[in-house]
Design a protein around this motif. Sequence first.
Motif, PDB file in Angstrom:
ATOM      1  N   ALA A 132     -13.290  31.829 -10.090  1.00 44.92           N
ATOM      2  CA  ALA A 132     -12.652  31.846  -8.945  1.00 44.92           C
ATOM      3  C   ALA A 132     -12.954  32.897  -7.811  1.00 44.92           C
ATOM      4  CB  ALA A 132     -10.944  31.709  -9.056  1.00 44.92           C
ATOM      5  N   HIS A 138     -15.232  32.782  -4.190  1.00 44.47           N
ATOM      6  CA  HIS A 138     -14.657  33.499  -2.930  1.00 44.47           C
ATOM      7  C   HIS A 138     -16.008  34.450  -2.293  1.00 44.47           C
ATOM      8  CE1 HIS A 138     -12.927  36.759  -0.817  1.00 44.47           C
ATOM      9  NE2 HIS A 138     -12.919  35.845  -0.064  1.00 44.47           N
ATOM     10  N   ILE A 164     -17.637  20.822  -0.105  1.00 45.81           N
ATOM     11  CA  ILE A 164     -17.729  21.780  -1.382  1.00 45.81           C
ATOM     12  C   ILE A 164     -16.880  21.090  -2.491  1.00 45.81           C
ATOM     13  CG2 ILE A 164     -15.921  23.472  -0.380  1.00 45.81           C
ATOM     14  CD1 ILE A 164     -17.316  25.487  -2.433  1.00 45.81           C
ATOM     15  N   SER A 189     -16.118  20.425  -6.946  1.00 40.72           N
ATOM     16  CA  SER A 189     -16.431  20.939  -8.363  1.00 40.72           C
ATOM     17  C   SER A 189     -16.486  19.866  -9.207  1.00 40.72           C
ATOM     18  CB  SER A 189     -15.460  21.750  -8.919  1.00 40.72           C
ATOM     19  OG  SER A 189     -13.974  21.352  -8.800  1.00 40.72           O
ATOM     20  N   TYR A 211     -17.019  24.614 -14.509  1.00 43.80           N
ATOM     21  CA  TYR A 211     -17.287  23.689 -13.373  1.00 43.80           C
ATOM     22  C   TYR A 211     -18.706  24.056 -12.560  1.00 43.80           C
ATOM     23  CZ  TYR A 211     -12.493  22.868 -13.478  1.00 43.80           C
ATOM     24  OH  TYR A 211     -11.053  22.580 -14.059  1.00 43.80           O
ATOM     25  N   LEU A 242      -9.456  31.268   0.174  1.00 44.72           N
ATOM     26  CA  LEU A 242      -9.745  31.838  -0.865  1.00 44.72           C
ATOM     27  C   LEU A 242      -9.625  33.219  -0.804  1.00 44.72           C
ATOM     28  CD1 LEU A 242     -12.873  29.974  -2.281  1.00 44.72           C
ATOM     29  CD2 LEU A 242     -10.422  29.733  -2.882  1.00 44.72           C
ATOM     30  N   LEU A 270      -7.508  31.985  -9.508  1.00 36.91           N
ATOM     31  CA  LEU A 270      -7.373  30.793  -9.509  1.00 36.91           C
ATOM     32  C   LEU A 270      -8.385  29.972 -10.769  1.00 36.91           C
ATOM     33  CD1 LEU A 270      -8.303  30.201  -5.718  1.00 36.91           C
ATOM     34  CD2 LEU A 270      -5.879  30.536  -6.682  1.00 36.91           C
ATOM     35  N   THR A 271      -7.849  29.139 -11.207  1.00 37.57           N
ATOM     36  CA  THR A 271      -8.590  28.507 -12.487  1.00 37.57           C
ATOM     37  C   THR A 271      -9.377  26.966 -12.191  1.00 37.57           C
ATOM     38  OG1 THR A 271      -6.753  27.319 -13.280  1.00 37.57           O
ATOM     39  CG2 THR A 271      -7.188  29.477 -14.305  1.00 37.57           C
ATOM     40  N   LYS A 272      -8.796  26.662 -10.850  1.00 40.81           N
ATOM     41  CA  LYS A 272      -9.453  25.404 -10.551  1.00 40.81           C
ATOM     42  C   LYS A 272      -9.480  25.154  -9.013  1.00 40.81           C
ATOM     43  CE  LYS A 272      -9.732  20.531 -11.205  1.00 40.81           C
ATOM     44  NZ  LYS A 272      -9.773  19.097 -12.036  1.00 40.81           N
ATOM     45  N   ILE A 273     -10.494  24.720  -8.274  1.00 42.05           N
ATOM     46  CA  ILE A 273     -10.302  24.351  -7.007  1.00 42.05           C
ATOM     47  C   ILE A 273     -11.157  23.201  -6.708  1.00 42.05           C
ATOM     48  CG2 ILE A 273     -12.158  25.859  -6.207  1.00 42.05           C
ATOM     49  CD1 ILE A 273     -10.578  26.004  -3.472  1.00 42.05           C
ATOM     50  N   GLU A 274     -10.575  22.178  -6.362  1.00 42.14           N
ATOM     51  CA  GLU A 274     -11.471  20.744  -6.224  1.00 42.14           C
ATOM     52  C   GLU A 274     -11.115  20.016  -5.090  1.00 42.14           C
ATOM     53  OE1 GLU A 274     -11.764  18.980 -10.098  1.00 42.14           O
ATOM     54  OE2 GLU A 274     -12.098  16.941  -9.014  1.00 42.14           O
ATOM     55  N   SER A 275     -11.928  19.354  -4.346  1.00 41.22           N
ATOM     56  CA  SER A 275     -11.558  18.378  -3.357  1.00 41.22           C
ATOM     57  C   SER A 275     -11.677  16.966  -3.192  1.00 41.22           C
ATOM     58  CB  SER A 275     -12.711  18.784  -2.253  1.00 41.22           C
ATOM     59  OG  SER A 275     -13.957  18.404  -2.527  1.00 41.22           O
TER      60      SER A 275
END
Lengths: 288, 288
Positions: free
Chosen positions: A212, A216, A232, A234, A244, B219, B229-234
């Motif tokens: 994470a 950033h 963007i 994952s 990821y 972020l 953060l352990t995950k960010i996804e769109s």
Amino acid sequence: MRKIAFLGPTATFSDLAVRHAFPEEERIPYSTIPACMDAVIKKEVDLAVVPIENTLEGTVNLTIDYLFHEADLYVVGEATAPIQQHLLVHKRYAQEWEETEKIMSHSHAIAQCHKFLHTYFADKPHEKMTSTAAAAQYIYDHPEQRLAAIANSLSAKEYDLAIAKENIHDHSFNHTRFFVLSREKEALALPLPLKEPKDKTTIFVTLPSDQAGTLHQVLSAFSWRRINLTKIESRPLKTGLGHYFFIIDISQAIDDVLIPGAFAEMEALGCTVKVLGSYRSYSIEYNK
Amino acid sequence: MRKIAFLGPTATFSDLAVRHAFPEEERIPYSTIPACMDAVIKKEVDLAVVPIENTLEGTVNLTIDYLFHEADLYVVGEATAPIQQHLLVHKRYAQEWEETEKIMSHSHAIAQCHKFLHTYFADKPHEKMTSTAAAAQYIYDHPEQRLAAIANSLSAKEYDLAIAKENIHDHSFNHTRFFVLSREKEALALPLPLKEPKDKTTIFVTLPSDQAGTLHQVLSAFSWRRINLTKIESRPLKTGLGHYFFIIDISQAIDDVLIPGAFAEMEALGCTVKVLGSYRSYSIEYNK
């Protein structure tokens, strides 16, 4: 004449995109997306056109994952095409299409025409097929049954069906992006009549362990250079939950200074950067 | 006794997760993920346990999209369970399992056991079923056919099949995350023997028009506060290509100062923030 692999059978939306993007070339259908890519790798064809994203369904994970994990190919062009769904019936039932007893199509197409189906065929069963074109072919092959397919106008033409209702999709803004894939890195100029080409670059980024915080920093490397990102996303590395890789779309071609500078910073942070391609993106517009 | 909805039929991996997480409650199978969520909304059940992510397949888009677009529910707990696949045959063929003529399972399970299938059944056809448990049930119902299912040990027990080969999956690290969903926002303490609970918070964030620049600012709001953060996804907003919302997992519970401060900054930037839940995440470990 080049050979172009696409997700078949004849008259799928992939076929329609290839006909517009490569009107002069030989089109060769394959039964799966990985098979299209393998055909390029094995040199059975020169290029493959594969779906990468749809407005409603999102990224085609199979395409992204196969490009990341298996296929060593480059994106040399992109085409975005509108998805227009019609209700097709056998010509003998063209007038009595409302008496259809079963609707057949790909599950996405069925989902995209939810309102129409609810209005006209609320109590009729749906059957999921492997593609919209396969549904059209089935209906041509079974004239004795009262069936309807949800498919494009090319399917109507190829399988000699009547278009009972035009444009039955719920959302008029539905589009699919297709990647043109090659063994060679050089971007390709697609022939007209594809409109308004834009420069794009797509990269795969793998982060070091502290994901994470590094993400950033990766975004900072683009942001302070005013390099605009249009996407963007994952996807799992398949090595464990929480691991990821990222697919990043940059809305410009690779230049000599700014983008290489961003990549160098990202690599210094411990990231792996793979350039999938720096290419032109075209919009397909169909004529009636 | 509470009622818990899960993706059926009996003996799916969802069922297995519910049996461990809620051993004392009434389990009610539903045939789709949206149906599980609707059951909570309509108060047919108290909670639903639905898959949200798998190590190999990634996020379960149907779950995320239905939570964002349709279902007004909260995440009150999470359970992560290992996915262990076995080869099951009818008991009359327990000794001659290598003479199996067709393999049946969910498409993901077939993909997860690629190496085993290639070694033992390279030339045998696969048939895709709606779930691993449905494949097991089919084999129980058709003892006259030489079939094998890929499914979990619970399916072997429930459908009275023999485990011909244990742990035939390619990757031992394969896990699935399940969300526990409720109409109420309050986090739930899941009963033991679920190990090592961790605090987590999941949010949906919608960005204003300049997506990429704002994502960097979002972020930053977490980064400078050292919120991990352990995950960010769109996922697509379904309003046009290039329009996304983001799912962000924060590796701590909502506190009084830092996380609310980050949310306030994000909203000042024009983002919409929805807290899906602040809950505890548990790991399930099966006994042999």
